[in-house]
Structures are given as C-alpha cells and as structure tokens.
Design a protein around this motif. Sequence first.
Motif, PDB file in Angstrom:
ATOM      1  N   LEU A 180      -1.394   1.364   1.325  1.00  0.00           N
ATOM      2  CA  LEU A 180      -1.946   1.064   0.005  1.00  0.00           C
ATOM      3  C   LEU A 180      -2.963   2.125  -0.417  1.00  0.00           C
ATOM      4  CD1 LEU A 180      -2.385  -2.798   0.341  1.00  0.00           C
ATOM      5  CD2 LEU A 180      -0.736  -1.591  -1.096  1.00  0.00           C
ATOM      6  N   GLU A 181      -3.778   2.591   0.524  1.00  0.00           N
ATOM      7  CA  GLU A 181      -4.740   3.645   0.200  1.00  0.00           C
ATOM      8  C   GLU A 181      -4.031   4.948  -0.140  1.00  0.00           C
ATOM      9  OE1 GLU A 181      -7.082   3.564   3.747  1.00  0.00           O
ATOM     10  OE2 GLU A 181      -8.463   2.038   2.958  1.00  0.00           O
ATOM     11  N   GLN A 217      -2.703   4.634  -3.576  1.00  0.00           N
ATOM     12  CA  GLN A 217      -3.798   4.771  -4.542  1.00  0.00           C
ATOM     13  C   GLN A 217      -4.125   6.244  -4.769  1.00  0.00           C
ATOM     14  OE1 GLN A 217      -7.377   2.715  -3.433  1.00  0.00           O
ATOM     15  NE2 GLN A 217      -8.479   3.358  -5.236  1.00  0.00           N
ATOM     16  N   ARG A 218      -4.141   7.045  -3.688  1.00  0.00           N
ATOM     17  CA  ARG A 218      -4.391   8.484  -3.844  1.00  0.00           C
ATOM     18  C   ARG A 218      -3.277   9.155  -4.639  1.00  0.00           C
ATOM     19  NH1 ARG A 218      -6.028   7.808   1.479  1.00  0.00           N
ATOM     20  NH2 ARG A 218      -4.067   8.652   2.274  1.00  0.00           N
ATOM     21  N   ILE A 219      -2.039   8.735  -4.404  1.00  0.00           N
ATOM     22  CA  ILE A 219      -0.909   9.304  -5.144  1.00  0.00           C
ATOM     23  C   ILE A 219      -1.031   8.969  -6.628  1.00  0.00           C
ATOM     24  CG2 ILE A 219       1.584   9.080  -5.495  1.00  0.00           C
ATOM     25  CD1 ILE A 219       1.822   8.763  -2.433  1.00  0.00           C
ATOM     26  N   ASN A 220      -1.375   7.730  -6.937  1.00  0.00           N
ATOM     27  CA  ASN A 220      -1.526   7.338  -8.342  1.00  0.00           C
ATOM     28  C   ASN A 220      -2.697   8.054  -9.001  1.00  0.00           C
ATOM     29  OD1 ASN A 220       0.654   5.547  -8.725  1.00  0.00           O
ATOM     30  ND2 ASN A 220      -0.407   4.019  -7.514  1.00  0.00           N
ATOM     31  N   ARG A 221      -3.757   8.290  -8.253  1.00  0.00           N
ATOM     32  CA  ARG A 221      -4.900   9.027  -8.792  1.00  0.00           C
ATOM     33  C   ARG A 221      -4.505  10.480  -9.079  1.00  0.00           C
ATOM     34  NH1 ARG A 221      -8.731   9.122  -4.618  1.00  0.00           N
ATOM     35  NH2 ARG A 221      -8.729   6.874  -4.773  1.00  0.00           N
ATOM     36  N   ALA A 222      -3.652  11.035  -8.221  1.00  0.00           N
ATOM     37  CA  ALA A 222      -3.221  12.426  -8.404  1.00  0.00           C
ATOM     38  C   ALA A 222      -2.333  12.584  -9.629  1.00  0.00           C
ATOM     39  CB  ALA A 222      -2.494  12.912  -7.160  1.00  0.00           C
ATOM     40  N   GLY A 223      -1.687  11.516 -10.068  1.00  0.00           N
ATOM     41  CA  GLY A 223      -0.842  11.591 -11.256  1.00  0.00           C
ATOM     42  C   GLY A 223      -1.599  11.891 -12.517  1.00  0.00           C
ATOM     43  N   ALA A 276      -4.143  -0.665 -10.966  1.00  0.00           N
ATOM     44  CA  ALA A 276      -3.348  -1.627 -10.202  1.00  0.00           C
ATOM     45  C   ALA A 276      -3.301  -1.239  -8.726  1.00  0.00           C
ATOM     46  CB  ALA A 276      -1.937  -1.706 -10.778  1.00  0.00           C
ATOM     47  N   ALA A 277      -3.195   0.053  -8.445  1.00  0.00           N
ATOM     48  CA  ALA A 277      -3.195   0.508  -7.043  1.00  0.00           C
ATOM     49  C   ALA A 277      -4.546   0.234  -6.392  1.00  0.00           C
ATOM     50  CB  ALA A 277      -2.858   1.991  -6.984  1.00  0.00           C
ATOM     51  N   ARG A 278      -5.619   0.408  -7.144  1.00  0.00           N
ATOM     52  CA  ARG A 278      -6.956   0.119  -6.604  1.00  0.00           C
ATOM     53  C   ARG A 278      -7.096  -1.372  -6.296  1.00  0.00           C
ATOM     54  NH1 ARG A 278      -9.664   2.856 -10.027  1.00  0.00           N
ATOM     55  NH2 ARG A 278      -9.890   1.261 -11.605  1.00  0.00           N
ATOM     56  N   THR A 316      -5.254  -2.212  -3.163  1.00  0.00           N
ATOM     57  CA  THR A 316      -6.022  -1.790  -1.988  1.00  0.00           C
ATOM     58  C   THR A 316      -7.134  -2.791  -1.687  1.00  0.00           C
ATOM     59  OG1 THR A 316      -5.541   0.523  -2.482  1.00  0.00           O
ATOM     60  CG2 THR A 316      -7.367   0.091  -0.990  1.00  0.00           C
ATOM     61  N   LEU A 317      -7.826  -3.249  -2.709  1.00  0.00           N
ATOM     62  CA  LEU A 317      -8.870  -4.261  -2.497  1.00  0.00           C
ATOM     63  C   LEU A 317      -8.280  -5.561  -1.952  1.00  0.00           C
ATOM     64  CD1 LEU A 317     -11.068  -3.728  -5.697  1.00  0.00           C
ATOM     65  CD2 LEU A 317     -11.627  -3.108  -3.339  1.00  0.00           C
ATOM     66  N   ALA A 318      -7.098  -5.932  -2.423  1.00  0.00           N
ATOM     67  CA  ALA A 318      -6.445  -7.133  -1.910  1.00  0.00           C
ATOM     68  C   ALA A 318      -6.051  -6.945  -0.446  1.00  0.00           C
ATOM     69  CB  ALA A 318      -5.222  -7.472  -2.750  1.00  0.00           C
ATOM     70  N   GLY A 319      -5.619  -5.740  -0.090  1.00  0.00           N
ATOM     71  CA  GLY A 319      -5.286  -5.454   1.303  1.00  0.00           C
ATOM     72  C   GLY A 319      -6.504  -5.541   2.202  1.00  0.00           C
TER      73      GLY A 319
END
Length: 164
Positions: A80-81, A84-90, A140-142, A145-148
């Motif tokens: 999940l982390e 999240q990094r991949i989505n941030r890189a987008g 949503a990815a963040r 990650t918080l849910a995980g």
Amino acid sequence: MKRFLLLLLFLTASCRPLAPERMDPPTVPATYATQAPQSAMQIRQRWWRDFNDSELDALQNRLFSSNLSLRQAIHRLEQLEAAQRINRAGRLPTFNLTGSLGRSQSVTAAGESVASSGSLSLAAGYEIDLWKKLANTEQAARYRTLAGQADIEALLLSLSAQLM
C-alpha cells in the motif's frame, strides 16, 4: 382510444418533475445527556509491560515474530505504501531520454566505407489535473495506507489479547 389515453397518461406522468420536500436542518442541542470524556483513552503499543512480567514480554515477542498473519499484514502495508508513492509520482512531470548509436560498414567497387550515426532525444510531459483525478487517486491511496496501518494495530491488539 384506450391506447391513446394510456399514452397520454404515461406522457403527463413522466413529465412531472419530482422535487424532494424542503426540510430545515435539525438544531443542535446545547447540552447532551452524557458528558464526553476529557480525553480519549489511547491504547498503548506495549500495554502488557505494565504487568512487569518478563515471561509475558517474551511470549508476546515470540508471538509477534512468528505470526504469519502479522507478516502478511506488514507486507500488505508495504504494498500500500508503494502504491501511494506510485500515485504521488503520477503528479510529477515525466522525462524520457532516448539515445542510439549505429555503425555500418559497406564494401563497394570503389572501396570500403565506414559510417557512424547517433541520435539523442529528450521528451518531457506533464498531466494537468483539471478534474482532480490524480489528486483524488493520491488521496485514496493515502487513505488505504492509513487503513492498512489501522489493520496492523488491530491485529497486534487482537494477538496480544489472545495470548492473555
């Protein structure tokens, strides 16, 4: 005639706009029947250490180190982390650098010739987030990650309670 009346009834009924009944928002009471606690009770990470029992501490550590469900949850959190990094890189600009070199040799009646060629290209791109698709995907990815992280905390608490 029956069909005409049925069609007329259908058309007039379907053209009637349905508007919800307007309601005033509810009023918030000044006081409640129960008082809220001054501060929310936080569960400590290693609550069993309050008992000052070294055997209990050793059992808890052995439980956490050998539990496959916990390992799986930790690896899921790492995934999940990474997502999240991949989505941030987008949301960042992209750069592509491409290069090529070539060498050719040809033999003709006039003699031998050697030709070398090379090319280098740079391309840049950026996606403008007009409808906040990228921002919402990152958020949503963040949240995933918080849910995980919350899942791991709940699993740790559940495992440590089972040992008791």
